[in-house]
Scaffold this active site. Structure first.
Site, short mmCIF file in Angstrom:
data_model
loop_
_atom_site.label_atom_id
_atom_site.label_comp_id
_atom_site.label_asym_id
_atom_site.label_seq_id
_atom_site.Cartn_x
_atom_site.Cartn_y
_atom_site.Cartn_z
N HIS A 91 0.82 -1.14 0.00
CA HIS A 91 -0.22 -0.03 -0.22
C HIS A 91 0.88 1.43 0.06
CE1 HIS A 91 -2.35 -3.34 1.74
NE2 HIS A 91 -3.45 -2.74 1.29
N HIS A 98 -3.98 3.31 -3.30
CA HIS A 98 -4.16 2.74 -2.04
C HIS A 98 -3.24 1.32 -1.74
CE1 HIS A 98 -6.28 1.06 1.46
NE2 HIS A 98 -6.22 -0.18 0.85
N GLU A 109 -18.71 -4.40 23.79
CA GLU A 109 -17.99 -5.65 23.86
C GLU A 109 -16.66 -5.55 22.92
OE1 GLU A 109 -21.28 -5.54 23.00
OE2 GLU A 109 -22.06 -6.32 24.90
N HIS A 137 -29.74 -15.40 23.85
CA HIS A 137 -28.60 -15.28 24.93
C HIS A 137 -27.80 -16.62 25.23
CE1 HIS A 137 -30.22 -11.45 25.18
NE2 HIS A 137 -29.71 -11.13 26.36
C1 LIG Z 1 -12.10 -4.33 9.44
C2 LIG Z 1 -11.53 -4.48 8.11
N1 LIG Z 1 -12.26 -4.19 6.94
C3 LIG Z 1 -11.74 -4.17 5.77
C4 LIG Z 1 -10.17 -4.18 5.76
C5 LIG Z 1 -9.77 -4.14 4.32
N2 LIG Z 1 -8.99 -2.55 3.96
C6 LIG Z 1 -8.06 -2.54 4.16
S1 LIG Z 1 -7.87 -0.85 3.79
C7 LIG Z 1 -9.39 -0.60 3.39
C8 LIG Z 1 -9.65 0.88 3.09
C9 LIG Z 1 -9.44 1.90 4.10
O1 LIG Z 1 -9.75 3.15 3.67
P1 LIG Z 1 -8.82 4.19 4.34
O2 LIG Z 1 -8.77 4.03 5.93
O3 LIG Z 1 -9.49 5.61 3.97
O4 LIG Z 1 -7.52 3.90 3.71
P2 LIG Z 1 -6.66 4.87 2.59
O5 LIG Z 1 -7.22 4.18 1.29
O6 LIG Z 1 -7.13 6.22 2.62
O7 LIG Z 1 -5.16 4.35 2.90
C10 LIG Z 1 -9.91 -1.53 3.56
C11 LIG Z 1 -11.49 -1.79 3.30
C12 LIG Z 1 -9.58 -4.25 6.78
N3 LIG Z 1 -8.21 -3.99 6.52
N4 LIG Z 1 -9.98 -4.35 7.73
#
Ligand SMILES: Cc1ncc(C[n+]2csc(CCOP(=O)(O)OP(=O)(O)O)c2C)c(N)n1
Ligand SMILES: [Mg+2]
Length: 676
Positions: A37, A272, A423, A485
């Site tokens: 990334h 990204h 939680e 539950h």
């Molecule tokens: C709980 C979770 N869901 C999905 C992902 C997959 N994922 C990784 S980065 C991302 C997008 C994140 O967007 P942002 O925080 O705006 O990051 P940017 O592209 O700006 O670096 C996703 C959906 C993850 N890592 N964790």
């Protein structure tokens, strides 16, 4: 930081060049790995440069310095940013590691999670959890500060910085954690939001249009909106303002361009999570004015980044403070040093033995959730580091003990957190507390809601965090609240998780031993699965008590080779004992094995396991009021499992146990069929 920030840096390369070193290392490492990334590191490089060079208190020569500022990467996909920072500031992370980003056997994993000897506090792959971990770290700092600081001796005095992105803020856990952080007044938590308007699917204005500053203001946070994340002076001013605010956590909203510096791709989701490509990287070098080969950093830039001397001096100054404080307050200092080292008290083992002996002698017939409170009352006086809480079920989880004192914004010198109905955040905050060091967290809720917390449990297991999970109301035995539950699959599914130890004790003695095992564990979480309903005490001799710690042991035996083995956990152990009594009266030789923790039993040496479950005895029945999965490997092809592979019903517990076959009569019937 004044507006002369640039002037004070005379003789050093311009800030933009220092930030470009982060950008270049990140884009080149991602390119080399053909995976990763680049967008976030390139977008947050200017912010990171100001924070790490001018604000962050840390010592690359000693990543475990107790009073370092904590730095959490909640948008952990940008891990190359952190590796670049660690490399440049002087941590033990060579260029070879960066060149081999994401490769087997190297320390530069895709999402690095936790590496205390490398300066990685925690970073989260699962978005939003790092933010909650950061809340836990800031809470730990506040509690420890309230306990140990004395006038003129601020020995616990550091900030927790969190980098986060749009994704973290979209995740529900950010609400849970940040809402509580506002209420608890965590003034030394400083979060930097990478407000780039982009997530994986593109421009977030199609799915994320919250008024984020308004949202955090409503939580009671100090919010600094609209900071230009590419203007080092603006970032420095915001950070100085954040440091000056001590009553409320701060959110700094930094407007950034994802992939900043890549002329054709910046500002788009293309940057990204994929390498930029050779052509775009060449164009970015031009755009940034970075005319160096991949992984080549000019000496002047390296020298400006090197934080080893500054860090060593900062730690030495703190050491002097600690020494003076220790002289004035030797008892507090001895305790502080012990808890920060993560060591149990010298007399712990004897005290725990004694407590368990007393609990066994008392032989109370109580629910294991009550037994858990009895254990807490016995152990907690020895362990000031124990900090617990519940997600709004304190009275049901029995997590409050005689020495509990609530932590709140005005007075953090307590040991109990009312987490509210949260939680997931509770568990991730617990992880953050443990990651900080100096405190041992436990977190209570109903077992059925472990699902809400589940990924934080997984992160604890993965990061080897010793969080203790108190899960009560563990089966249909909770009765009338009904199937929503009543956990069915939970114990079995938690047992699938690597490095999680699941204890389901059957009485006060097993519960105390389970607590002890959890407290003595330093390398992973423990779930204590406990009943709502009362359970009878089981008689054991001294050896029997000792055997509990092996996870599975012979509780009732027949003398000679058994015809049949009944094995059970928790609330089904007394049923197994009663059924064994009935079968014995009918002339069968029956052994009862109590199996409070399969994971621990599985790790015993072969001879012990064979002694408990001899291979020659193939007629075996496992009894547990939950999913049958997992028991096949203990009962074998010739055995049977009495379990529950369907949802429960709303009714009094006794009727439910009857209906679903958890009765002496049914166990005897199954046993007769097996032994016929
Ligand atoms: C709980 C979770 N869901 C999905 C992902 C997959 N994922 C990784 S980065 C991302 C997008 C994140 O967007 P942002 O925080 O705006 O990051 P940017 O592209 O700006 O670096 C996703 C959906 C993850 N890592 N964790
Ligand atoms: Mg984004």
């Amino acid at each position: 930081m004044s507006s002369t920030a640039e002037d004070t840096r005379a003789g050093r390369p311009p800030r933009r060049e220092l930030a470009n070193a982060l950008r270049a290392l990140s884009m080149d490492a991602v390119q080399a790995a053909k995976s990763g990334h680049p967008g976030m590191p390139m977008g947050m490089a200017d912010i990171a440069e100001v924070l790490w060079n001018d604000f962050l208190q840390h010592n690359p020569c000693n990543p475990r310095w107790d009073n370092r500022d904590r730095f959490v990467l909640s948008n952990g996909h940008g891990s190359m940013l952190l590796y670049s920072l660690l490399h440049l500031t002087g941590y033990d992370l060579g260029l070879d590691e960066l060149r081999n980003f994401r490769q087997l056997g190297y320390r530069t994993a895709g999402h690095p999670e936790r590496e205390p000897d490398l300066g990685i506090e925690t970073t989260t792959g699962p978005l939003g959890q790092g933010l909650a971990n950061g809340v836990g770290m800031a809470l730990a700092e506040k509690i420890l500060g309230a306990r140990y600081n004395r006038p003129d001796f601020p020995v616990v005095d550091h900030l927790t910085y969190v980098f986060l992105g749009d994704g973290c803020l979209m995740e529900g856990i950010s609400h849970e954690a940040c809402s509580l952080a506002g209420t608890l007044g965590l003034g030394k938590l400083v979060c930097l939001y990478d407000q780039n308007g982009i997530s994986i699917d593109g421009e977030v204005n199609h799915w994320f249009t919250d008024d984020t500053p308004g949202r955090f203001a409503a939580y009671g946070w100090h919010v600094i909106p609209e900071v230009d994340g590419h203007d080092p002076l603006a970032v420095a001013e915001a950070l100085a303002e954040a440091q000056a605010e001590t009553a409320r956590p701060t959110l700094i909203c930094c407007r950034t361009v994802i992939g900043y510096g890549a002329p054709n791709k910046q500002g788009s989701a293309d940057t990204h999570g994929a390498p930029l490509g050779e052509d775009e990287i060449a164009a970015a070098r031009e755009q940034l004015g970075w005319h160096h080969a991949p992984f080549e950093v000019p000496e002047s830039v390296r020298a400006a980044w090197d934080a080893r001397q500054r860090g060593t001096e900062a730690e030495a100054a703190w050491d002097r403070l600690l020494e003076a404080w220790a002289e004035a307050h030797p008892d507090a200092a001895a305790e502080y040093r012990r808890v920060m080292a993560g060591e149990l008290p010298a007399d712990w083992s004897d005290a725990a033995d004694e407590a368990i002996r007393e609990i066994a002698a008392a032989g109370a017939d109580v629910a294991t959730r009550k037994a858990s409170q009895i254990a807490l009352n016995a152990f907690a006086p020895h362990l000031p580091e124990l900090v617990g809480g519940s997600a709004d079920l304190t009275g049901s989880n029995n997590t409050w003990h005689d020495g509990s004192k609530a932590v709140n914004a005005a007075d953090a010198a307590g040991n109990y957190v009312f987490f509210g109905v949260r939680e997931f955040a509770m568990t991730a905050i617990g992880n953050g507390i443990a990651l900080h060091g100096g405190l041992r967290p436990y977190c209570g809720t109903f077992l059925v809601f472990s699902d809400y917390a589940r990924n934080a449990v997984r992160m604890a297991a993965l990061m080897e965090v010793p969080n203790i999970l108190v899960y009560t109301h563990d089966s249909i035995g909770l009765g009338e609240d009904g199937p929503t539950h009543q956990p069915v699959e939970h114990a079995a599914s938690l047992r699938l998780m690597p490095n999680l130890q699941v204890w389901r004790p059957c009485d006060t003695v097993e519960t105390a031993v389970a607590w002890r095992a959890a407290l003595e564990r330093g390398d992973g979480p423990t779930a204590l699965v406990l009943t709502r309903q009362g359970l009878p005490h089981q008689q054991r001799d001294e050896a029997g008590i000792e055997a509990i710690a092996r996870g599975g042991y012979v509780l009732g035996d027949c003398g000679g080779e058994p015809d049949l083995i009944l094995m059970a956990t928790g609330s089904e152990v007394h049923l197994a004992m009663a059924a064994a009594g009935s079968l014995t009266a009918d002339g069968l030789a029956v052994r009862v094995v109590s199996m409070p923790c399969c994971e621990v039993f599985d790790r015993q040496e072969r001879d012990y396991r064979e002694a408990v479950l001899p291979a020659s005895v193939t007629r075996r029945i496992a009894i547990e009021a939950g999913a049958t999965a997992g028991w096949g490997r203990y009962v074998g092809a010739g055995g049977a499992v009495i379990g529950l592979d369907r949802f429960g019903e709303s009714a009094p517990a006794g009727e439910l146990f009857e209906k679903f076959g958890f009765s002496v009569e049914n166990v005897v019937t199954v046993a007769r069929r097996l032994t016929a």
